[in-house]
Write a protein that holds these residues in place. Structure first.
Motif, PDB file in Angstrom:
ATOM      1  N   ILE A  71       0.705  -1.116   0.238  1.00 28.20           N
ATOM      2  CA  ILE A  71       0.373   0.100   0.286  1.00 28.20           C
ATOM      3  C   ILE A  71       0.713   1.001   0.075  1.00 28.20           C
ATOM      4  N   LYS A  72       1.999   1.631   0.544  1.00 28.62           N
ATOM      5  CA  LYS A  72       3.203   2.527   0.765  1.00 28.62           C
ATOM      6  C   LYS A  72       3.177   2.886  -0.552  1.00 28.62           C
ATOM      7  N   ARG A  73       3.750   1.554  -0.969  1.00 31.41           N
ATOM      8  CA  ARG A  73       4.534   1.516  -2.963  1.00 31.41           C
ATOM      9  C   ARG A  73       3.467   2.287  -3.661  1.00 31.41           C
ATOM     10  N   LEU A  74       2.379   1.756  -3.409  1.00 28.05           N
ATOM     11  CA  LEU A  74       1.306   2.557  -4.147  1.00 28.05           C
ATOM     12  C   LEU A  74       0.884   4.269  -3.739  1.00 28.05           C
ATOM     13  N   GLU A  75       1.036   4.000  -2.985  1.00 28.37           N
ATOM     14  CA  GLU A  75       0.976   5.644  -2.095  1.00 28.37           C
ATOM     15  C   GLU A  75       1.732   6.759  -2.640  1.00 28.37           C
ATOM     16  N   ARG A  76       2.864   5.685  -2.697  1.00 24.81           N
ATOM     17  CA  ARG A  76       4.496   6.589  -3.492  1.00 24.81           C
ATOM     18  C   ARG A  76       4.362   7.064  -5.200  1.00 24.81           C
ATOM     19  N   GLN A  77       3.670   5.880  -5.832  1.00 26.63           N
ATOM     20  CA  GLN A  77       3.363   6.073  -7.237  1.00 26.63           C
ATOM     21  C   GLN A  77       2.507   6.767  -7.368  1.00 26.63           C
ATOM     22  N   VAL A  78       1.159   6.951  -6.687  1.00 21.30           N
ATOM     23  CA  VAL A  78       0.535   8.109  -6.702  1.00 21.30           C
ATOM     24  C   VAL A  78       0.633   9.040  -6.612  1.00 21.30           C
ATOM     25  N   GLY A  79       1.403   9.346  -5.271  1.00 23.75           N
ATOM     26  CA  GLY A  79       1.314  10.901  -5.181  1.00 23.75           C
ATOM     27  C   GLY A  79       0.945  11.353  -3.570  1.00 23.75           C
ATOM     28  N   VAL A  80      -0.150  10.681  -3.763  1.00 21.17           N
ATOM     29  CA  VAL A  80      -1.883  10.554  -2.137  1.00 21.17           C
ATOM     30  C   VAL A  80      -1.755   9.546  -1.747  1.00 21.17           C
ATOM     31  N   PRO A  81      -2.534  10.040  -0.641  1.00 17.45           N
ATOM     32  CA  PRO A  81      -2.826   8.392   0.565  1.00 17.45           C
ATOM     33  C   PRO A  81      -4.065   7.838  -0.252  1.00 17.45           C
ATOM     34  N   VAL A  82      -4.203   6.489  -0.115  1.00 17.72           N
ATOM     35  CA  VAL A  82      -4.970   6.024   0.044  1.00 17.72           C
ATOM     36  C   VAL A  82      -6.200   5.170   0.431  1.00 17.72           C
ATOM     37  N   LEU A  83      -5.403   5.077   1.705  1.00 19.09           N
ATOM     38  CA  LEU A  83      -6.010   4.556   2.840  1.00 19.09           C
ATOM     39  C   LEU A  83      -6.179   5.688   3.455  1.00 19.09           C
ATOM     40  N   ALA A  84      -7.021   5.729   5.131  1.00 20.41           N
ATOM     41  CA  ALA A  84      -6.569   6.507   6.094  1.00 20.41           C
ATOM     42  C   ALA A  84      -7.610   5.450   7.191  1.00 20.41           C
ATOM     43  N   PRO A  85      -7.062   5.629   8.417  1.00 14.83           N
ATOM     44  CA  PRO A  85      -7.565   5.130   9.726  1.00 14.83           C
ATOM     45  C   PRO A  85      -8.820   5.412  10.324  1.00 14.83           C
ATOM     46  N   ALA A  86      -9.688   4.184  10.668  1.00 13.57           N
ATOM     47  CA  ALA A  86     -10.896   4.567  11.479  1.00 13.57           C
ATOM     48  C   ALA A  86     -11.187   3.095  11.606  1.00 13.57           C
ATOM     49  N   GLY A  87     -10.709   3.717  13.533  1.00 10.07           N
ATOM     50  CA  GLY A  87     -11.417   3.158  14.636  1.00 10.07           C
ATOM     51  C   GLY A  87     -10.369   1.733  14.265  1.00 10.07           C
ATOM     52  N   ARG A  88     -10.496   1.110  14.521  1.00 10.26           N
ATOM     53  CA  ARG A  88      -9.433  -0.090  14.277  1.00 10.26           C
ATOM     54  C   ARG A  88      -9.454  -1.312  13.175  1.00 10.26           C
ATOM     55  N   GLY A  89      -9.927  -0.291  12.079  1.00 18.87           N
ATOM     56  CA  GLY A  89      -9.427  -0.701  10.074  1.00 18.87           C
ATOM     57  C   GLY A  89      -9.129   0.693   9.741  1.00 18.87           C
ATOM     58  N   VAL A  90      -9.550   0.316   8.451  1.00 15.20           N
ATOM     59  CA  VAL A  90      -8.712   1.536   7.593  1.00 15.20           C
ATOM     60  C   VAL A  90     -10.018   0.967   6.749  1.00 15.20           C
ATOM     61  N   VAL A  91     -10.336   2.789   5.589  1.00 12.88           N
ATOM     62  CA  VAL A  91     -10.534   3.229   4.955  1.00 12.88           C
ATOM     63  C   VAL A  91     -10.121   3.713   3.876  1.00 12.88           C
ATOM     64  N   LEU A  92     -11.021   3.607   2.201  1.00  8.65           N
ATOM     65  CA  LEU A  92     -10.067   3.961   0.999  1.00  8.65           C
ATOM     66  C   LEU A  92     -10.563   5.672   1.556  1.00  8.65           C
ATOM     67  N   THR A  93      -9.755   6.491   0.913  1.00  5.32           N
ATOM     68  CA  THR A  93      -9.242   7.947   0.470  1.00  5.32           C
ATOM     69  C   THR A  93     -10.566   8.215  -0.736  1.00  5.32           C
ATOM     70  N   PRO A  94     -10.430   9.090  -0.502  1.00  5.64           N
ATOM     71  CA  PRO A  94     -11.297   9.737  -2.663  1.00  5.64           C
ATOM     72  C   PRO A  94     -10.117   9.046  -3.601  1.00  5.64           C
ATOM     73  N   ALA A  95      -9.262   9.524  -3.334  1.00  3.41           N
ATOM     74  CA  ALA A  95      -8.094   8.884  -4.503  1.00  3.41           C
ATOM     75  C   ALA A  95      -7.963   7.389  -4.470  1.00  3.41           C
ATOM     76  N   GLY A  96      -8.112   7.381  -3.243  1.00  5.27           N
ATOM     77  CA  GLY A  96      -8.583   5.566  -2.973  1.00  5.27           C
ATOM     78  C   GLY A  96      -9.399   4.579  -3.441  1.00  5.27           C
ATOM     79  N   GLN A  97     -10.639   5.427  -3.514  1.00  2.06           N
ATOM     80  CA  GLN A  97     -11.881   4.917  -4.200  1.00  2.06           C
ATOM     81  C   GLN A  97     -11.570   4.762  -5.167  1.00  2.06           C
TER      82      GLN A  97
END
Length: 301
Positions: free
Chosen positions: A37-63
């Motif tokens: 996931i971190k490599r993907l974020e480096r490749q696209v240049g923006v965050p794709v996941l955000a923390p949500a409680g004990r899990g994660v959710v997609l950012t608009p870019a990730g969606q």
């Protein structure tokens, strides 16, 4: 360029909600999925996941990436199928099947030997999964084919456009009883009035088979035992005190002490094979479906 592995990891995290569950599905460690996931974020240049409680959710870019992912995977799968077709369409490689337990026993196990003889270069790997999970696995690319049922005869839920479904079997429930039980001496098939006053073992509430069972009665039945395992149900039936409603796919050979009797209005469920539309031309899928269409059930009286 976005890596395919990172794209698959993001899609799995999006569907399952945590890195740990995605790692389990993909066969990696949570740390490895996190690195993808971190490599993907480096490749696209923006965050794709955000923390949500004990899990994660997609950012608009990730969606946006996940929404585009099916087209990528379908194109890759078509490339692979084209290569196989050039090679005379011979099924080869590893073929991943997910199915509910009784479909494994009654539909898949009986055809494996014939499939192996006809397709010696095809290695079939089977994993037990409930229908909802199996559909996700196929859609996410973690499995090639799923066997699912329509849950108590209800109309199956609509599939996404990326998946294809074909009915491969109709499963029917029969009564099983001791050969000495009074119902064993009645004519066939049996109706609702014949069942009154008898004691039962049945699957626990919340299961398809319990729903089947409850539909047999207008009044409250005499349920002595709640057991999920069908072999254990049959052991209790063999004692002669209770009878059971058993799907044919789930029924092992009954032996000399037990008999089955059909119902006048038997409960039914349809079993479907599901695969990705982009794999329609897969020689392996065609071979497995052909075997399922000609296979014999492993149920006997």
């Amino acid at each position: 360029m976005i890596e395919v592995g990172a794209l698959r990891a993001l899609r799995s995290v999006a569907a399952l909600g945590t890195l740990a569950r995605a790692a389990e599905e993909l066969g990696f460690t949570a740390s490895a999925v996190s690195q993808q996931i971190k490599r993907l974020e480096r490749q696209v240049g923006v965050p794709v996941l955000a923390p949500a409680g004990r899990g994660v959710v997609l950012t608009p870019a990730g969606q946006a990436i996940v929404d585009s992912a099916p087209e990528v995977f379908q194109a890759l799968e078509r490339c692979a199928e084209a290569a196989q077709s050039v090679s005379e369409g011979a099924p080869r490689g590893t073929f991943r099947v997910v199915a509910f337990s009784t479909a494994i026993r009654g539909l898949l196990a009986p055809v494996l030997r014939g499939l192996s003889a006809r397709c010696p270069d095809l290695l079939v790997r089977i994993t037990e999964q409930d229908p909802d999970q199996a559909l996700h696995s196929v859609g996410a690319g973690a499995a090639d084919l799923a066997l699912v049922h329509d849950a108590d005869g209800l109309l199956p839920a609509p599939l996404p456009p990326s998946l294809v479904r074909r009915r491969v079997h109709t499963d029917i429930g029969d009564l099983v009883m001791s050969r000495t039980h009074p119902l064993a001496r009645l004519g066939e098939p049996l109706g609702g009035a014949d069942l009154a006053g008898h004691a039962w073992v049945t699957s626990p509430p919340g299961t398809v088979c319990h729903q089947w069972f409850r539909r047999l009665f207008a009044d409250e039945p005499d349920v002595r035992h709640l057991v999920d395992d069908f072999a254990t149900q049959l052991a209790l039936v063999a004692a002669g005190e209770v009878i059971a409603l058993i799907p044919r796919l789930a029924r092992p050979p009954l032996g000399e002490d037990l008999v089955s009797r059909p119902l006048r209005r038997p409960p039914k469920r349809e079993v479907h094979a599901v695969w990705r539309r982009s794999a329609d031309t897969s020689p392996a899928i065609r071979a497995v479906l052909a075997e399922l269409g000609s296979g014999r059930l492993a149920t006997t009286s």
